[in-house]
Design a protein around this motif. Structure first.
Motif, PDB file in Angstrom:
ATOM      1  N   ARG A  77       0.830  -1.202   0.000  1.00  0.00           N
ATOM      2  CA  ARG A  77       0.000   0.000   0.000  1.00  0.00           C
ATOM      3  C   ARG A  77       0.862   1.249   0.000  1.00  0.00           C
ATOM      4  N   LEU A  78       1.968   1.238   0.726  1.00  0.00           N
ATOM      5  CA  LEU A  78       2.871   2.393   0.748  1.00  0.00           C
ATOM      6  C   LEU A  78       3.318   2.723  -0.680  1.00  0.00           C
ATOM      7  N   TYR A  79       3.732   1.693  -1.433  1.00  0.00           N
ATOM      8  CA  TYR A  79       4.177   1.947  -2.802  1.00  0.00           C
ATOM      9  C   TYR A  79       3.014   2.360  -3.700  1.00  0.00           C
ATOM     10  N   LEU A  80       1.842   1.805  -3.477  1.00  0.00           N
ATOM     11  CA  LEU A  80       0.674   2.235  -4.237  1.00  0.00           C
ATOM     12  C   LEU A  80       0.361   3.703  -3.949  1.00  0.00           C
ATOM     13  N   ASN A  81       0.529   4.126  -2.692  1.00  0.00           N
ATOM     14  CA  ASN A  81       0.326   5.538  -2.336  1.00  0.00           C
ATOM     15  C   ASN A  81       1.309   6.430  -3.091  1.00  0.00           C
ATOM     16  N   ARG A  82       2.554   5.987  -3.189  1.00  0.00           N
ATOM     17  CA  ARG A  82       3.562   6.783  -3.901  1.00  0.00           C
ATOM     18  C   ARG A  82       3.239   6.861  -5.388  1.00  0.00           C
ATOM     19  N   LEU A  83       2.802   5.732  -5.944  1.00  0.00           N
ATOM     20  CA  LEU A  83       2.443   5.735  -7.362  1.00  0.00           C
ATOM     21  C   LEU A  83       1.279   6.687  -7.621  1.00  0.00           C
ATOM     22  N   GLU A  84       0.285   6.663  -6.754  1.00  0.00           N
ATOM     23  CA  GLU A  84      -0.884   7.536  -6.924  1.00  0.00           C
ATOM     24  C   GLU A  84      -0.513   9.002  -6.839  1.00  0.00           C
ATOM     25  N   ARG A  85       0.508   9.322  -6.041  1.00  0.00           N
ATOM     26  CA  ARG A  85       0.931  10.716  -5.882  1.00  0.00           C
ATOM     27  C   ARG A  85       1.983  11.130  -6.902  1.00  0.00           C
ATOM     28  N   GLY A  86       2.374  10.209  -7.772  1.00  0.00           N
ATOM     29  CA  GLY A  86       3.391  10.525  -8.763  1.00  0.00           C
ATOM     30  C   GLY A  86       4.795  10.601  -8.190  1.00  0.00           C
ATOM     31  N   MET A  87       5.005  10.040  -7.010  1.00  0.00           N
ATOM     32  CA  MET A  87       6.314  10.046  -6.374  1.00  0.00           C
ATOM     33  C   MET A  87       7.148   8.873  -6.887  1.00  0.00           C
ATOM     34  N   PRO A  88       8.458   9.024  -6.983  1.00  0.00           N
ATOM     35  CA  PRO A  88       9.287   7.858  -7.324  1.00  0.00           C
ATOM     36  C   PRO A  88       9.198   6.817  -6.204  1.00  0.00           C
ATOM     37  N   LEU A  89       9.265   5.551  -6.564  1.00  0.00           N
ATOM     38  CA  LEU A  89       9.161   4.505  -5.550  1.00  0.00           C
ATOM     39  C   LEU A  89      10.333   4.533  -4.582  1.00  0.00           C
ATOM     40  N   GLN A  90      11.524   4.826  -5.107  1.00  0.00           N
ATOM     41  CA  GLN A  90      12.743   4.849  -4.285  1.00  0.00           C
ATOM     42  C   GLN A  90      12.869   3.551  -3.475  1.00  0.00           C
ATOM     43  N   ALA A  91      12.753   2.434  -4.188  1.00  0.00           N
ATOM     44  CA  ALA A  91      12.830   1.106  -3.565  1.00  0.00           C
ATOM     45  C   ALA A  91      14.250   0.567  -3.695  1.00  0.00           C
ATOM     46  N   ASP A  92      14.910   0.352  -2.574  1.00  0.00           N
ATOM     47  CA  ASP A  92      16.289  -0.133  -2.589  1.00  0.00           C
ATOM     48  C   ASP A  92      16.460  -1.443  -3.354  1.00  0.00           C
ATOM     49  N   PRO A  93      15.529  -2.415  -3.253  1.00  0.00           N
ATOM     50  CA  PRO A  93      15.737  -3.661  -3.990  1.00  0.00           C
ATOM     51  C   PRO A  93      15.849  -3.469  -5.499  1.00  0.00           C
ATOM     52  N   THR A  94      15.180  -2.455  -6.057  1.00  0.00           N
ATOM     53  CA  THR A  94      15.288  -2.230  -7.497  1.00  0.00           C
ATOM     54  C   THR A  94      16.677  -1.723  -7.866  1.00  0.00           C
ATOM     55  N   VAL A  95      17.288  -0.976  -6.958  1.00  0.00           N
ATOM     56  CA  VAL A  95      18.650  -0.492  -7.193  1.00  0.00           C
ATOM     57  C   VAL A  95      19.634  -1.658  -7.124  1.00  0.00           C
ATOM     58  N   LYS A  96      19.440  -2.522  -6.137  1.00  0.00           N
ATOM     59  CA  LYS A  96      20.296  -3.709  -6.034  1.00  0.00           C
ATOM     60  C   LYS A  96      20.177  -4.568  -7.289  1.00  0.00           C
ATOM     61  N   PHE A  97      18.943  -4.695  -7.799  1.00  0.00           N
ATOM     62  CA  PHE A  97      18.729  -5.465  -9.030  1.00  0.00           C
ATOM     63  C   PHE A  97      19.452  -4.801 -10.195  1.00  0.00           C
ATOM     64  N   ALA A  98      19.329  -3.491 -10.298  1.00  0.00           N
ATOM     65  CA  ALA A  98      19.973  -2.763 -11.388  1.00  0.00           C
ATOM     66  C   ALA A  98      21.484  -2.928 -11.344  1.00  0.00           C
ATOM     67  N   CYS A  99      22.031  -2.994 -10.127  1.00  0.00           N
ATOM     68  CA  CYS A  99      23.482  -3.132  -9.949  1.00  0.00           C
ATOM     69  C   CYS A  99      23.934  -4.587  -9.912  1.00  0.00           C
ATOM     70  N   GLY A 100      22.978  -5.522  -9.916  1.00  0.00           N
ATOM     71  CA  GLY A 100      23.325  -6.932  -9.862  1.00  0.00           C
ATOM     72  C   GLY A 100      23.918  -7.352  -8.539  1.00  0.00           C
ATOM     73  N   ASP A 101      23.484  -6.698  -7.449  1.00  0.00           N
ATOM     74  CA  ASP A 101      24.067  -6.993  -6.133  1.00  0.00           C
ATOM     75  C   ASP A 101      22.978  -7.050  -5.073  1.00  0.00           C
ATOM     76  N   PHE A 102      22.284  -8.183  -4.995  1.00  0.00           N
ATOM     77  CA  PHE A 102      21.236  -8.339  -3.997  1.00  0.00           C
ATOM     78  C   PHE A 102      21.804  -8.504  -2.593  1.00  0.00           C
ATOM     79  N   ALA A 103      23.096  -8.819  -2.488  1.00  0.00           N
ATOM     80  CA  ALA A 103      23.696  -9.047  -1.176  1.00  0.00           C
ATOM     81  C   ALA A 103      24.111  -7.745  -0.489  1.00  0.00           C
ATOM     82  N   ALA A 104      24.024  -6.624  -1.196  1.00  0.00           N
ATOM     83  CA  ALA A 104      24.455  -5.348  -0.612  1.00  0.00           C
ATOM     84  C   ALA A 104      23.673  -5.041   0.661  1.00  0.00           C
ATOM     85  N   ARG A 105      24.390  -4.739   1.746  1.00  0.00           N
ATOM     86  CA  ARG A 105      23.736  -4.397   3.009  1.00  0.00           C
ATOM     87  C   ARG A 105      23.344  -2.926   3.048  1.00  0.00           C
ATOM     88  N   ARG A 106      24.026  -2.142   2.252  1.00  0.00           N
ATOM     89  CA  ARG A 106      23.806  -0.692   2.271  1.00  0.00           C
ATOM     90  C   ARG A 106      23.807  -0.167   0.842  1.00  0.00           C
TER      91      ARG A 106
END
Length: 326
Positions: free
Chosen positions: A214-243
């Motif tokens: 729901r939090l992400y759906l709220n952001r989508l409805e408001r036109g806000m970027p999701l800013q989801a860390d897992p998508t960045v890890k996916f983009a970088c190919g590093d799911f093990a990143a702690r930070r």
């Protein structure tokens, strides 16, 4: 003549005993006969899988038709040699159970399934691409076409047949009720699967997932970027990143939801049925921020305003620094 008759009777009795003798393995054993195998190779496979004596007896009773016998057969303790030989001779295969869950990439899915089947992972991926294109699905969207569960197939089934079976199950999973829920949210089934994949990477806590959705759906409805860390890890190919660092956040990728608004082009993993339903049944709330809790419990602190979120984020950064996590 009497001696000959006795020898013949003994031989016949021994043959009958061997044919009716049960498989004495401690557990069930698989016999796999690949396409193109010779009679000698089939006999070797039988002896290797079932033991020298019992395997040889089955081989002697088998009719020798390698084309018909291609397949996989499960032999249970106590199975009679003649019955095993007849089943293999008639090509009456044992269904193979295909179970998958917790899959991140299509390659992992292909490897998991091909270990149970005659085809290879590359053949599965090619079939998935081909059938996906026929369905109007891009390679990025393909993970949304597979629903984790347990399936049955024959070892010799083609990759196209298996992919078609999995696509068919996905079609039945997305029944009218689920499609209506997705429509009410203003997103497609593929987009639901994409959001579910992000939510599942964000938290292992089942009770948190609907809240995060729901939090992400709220952001989508408001036109806000999701800013989801897992998508960045996916983009970088590093799911093990702690930070997630500044360099990672600057990554140019359609999956970097810090730089690109909206949902990424496809799921970042194969989402589970419960993950999809967590999105479809997400309860209403006004949170638009979240941060991992500083106690490293794996749970999250939620906030509806940036000031509260900033305090939560500062506490988490201090906890990371205290543990030397960079």
């Amino acid at each position: 003549m009497a001696v000959v008759a006795l020898i013949a009777a003994a031989a016949g009795a021994w043959w009958v005993y061997g044919a009716t003798r049960g498989f004495d393995g401690a557990e069930a054993a698989w016999v796999r006969i690949p396409g193109g195998a010779t009679k000698a190779q089939v006999a070797d496979s039988l002896r290797s899988a079932l033991g020298g004596r019992f395997g040889a007896r089955v081989a002697s009773l088998w009719n020798g038709d390698t084309k018909v016998s291609r397949g996989a057969y499960l032999v249970e303790p106590g199975d009679r040699a003649w019955r095993v030989a007849r089943r293999i001779g008639q090509g009456r295969q044992t269904p193979v159970r295909l179970t998958f869950n917790n899959i991140r990439t299509l390659r992992q899915l292909a490897d998991r399934l091909s270990r149970r089947m005659e085809f290879g992972s590359a053949e599965f991926l090619a079939a998935a691409d081909s059938l996906g294109r026929a369905e109007g699905v891009t390679r990025e969207q393909l993970p949304a076409m597979f629903v984790p569960d347990t399936y049955e197939a024959y070892w010799t089934d083609s990759p196209a047949k298996v992919v078609g079976m999995l696509f068919g199950y996905r079609g039945r999973f997305w029944n009218e009720e689920r499609r209506a829920k997705a429509e009410a949210l203003g997103i497609t089934p593929v987009q639901v699967a994409t959001l579910a994949s992000i939510v599942e990477e964000e938290s292992n806590a089942a009770d948190e997932r609907p809240l995060i959705a729901r939090l992400y759906l709220n952001r989508l409805e408001r036109g806000m970027p999701l800013q989801a860390d897992p998508t960045v890890k996916f983009a970088c190919g590093d799911f093990a990143a702690r930070r997630v660092t500044g360099a990672m956040l600057r990554k140019d990728s359609p999956y970097n939801t810090y730089k690109v608004r909206g949902l990424p082009p496809g799921p970042i993993r194969v989402p589970s049925k419960s993950g999809i339903d967590a999105v479809l049944d997400a309860p209403g709330h006004d949170w638009i921020y979240m941060c991992a809790k500083s106690d490293f419990s794996g749970r999250h602190a939620f906030a509806a305003d940036f000031a509260s979120h900033a305090r939560n984020a500062a506490a988490y950064r201090r906890a990371l620094d205290a543990r030397g996590i960079r």
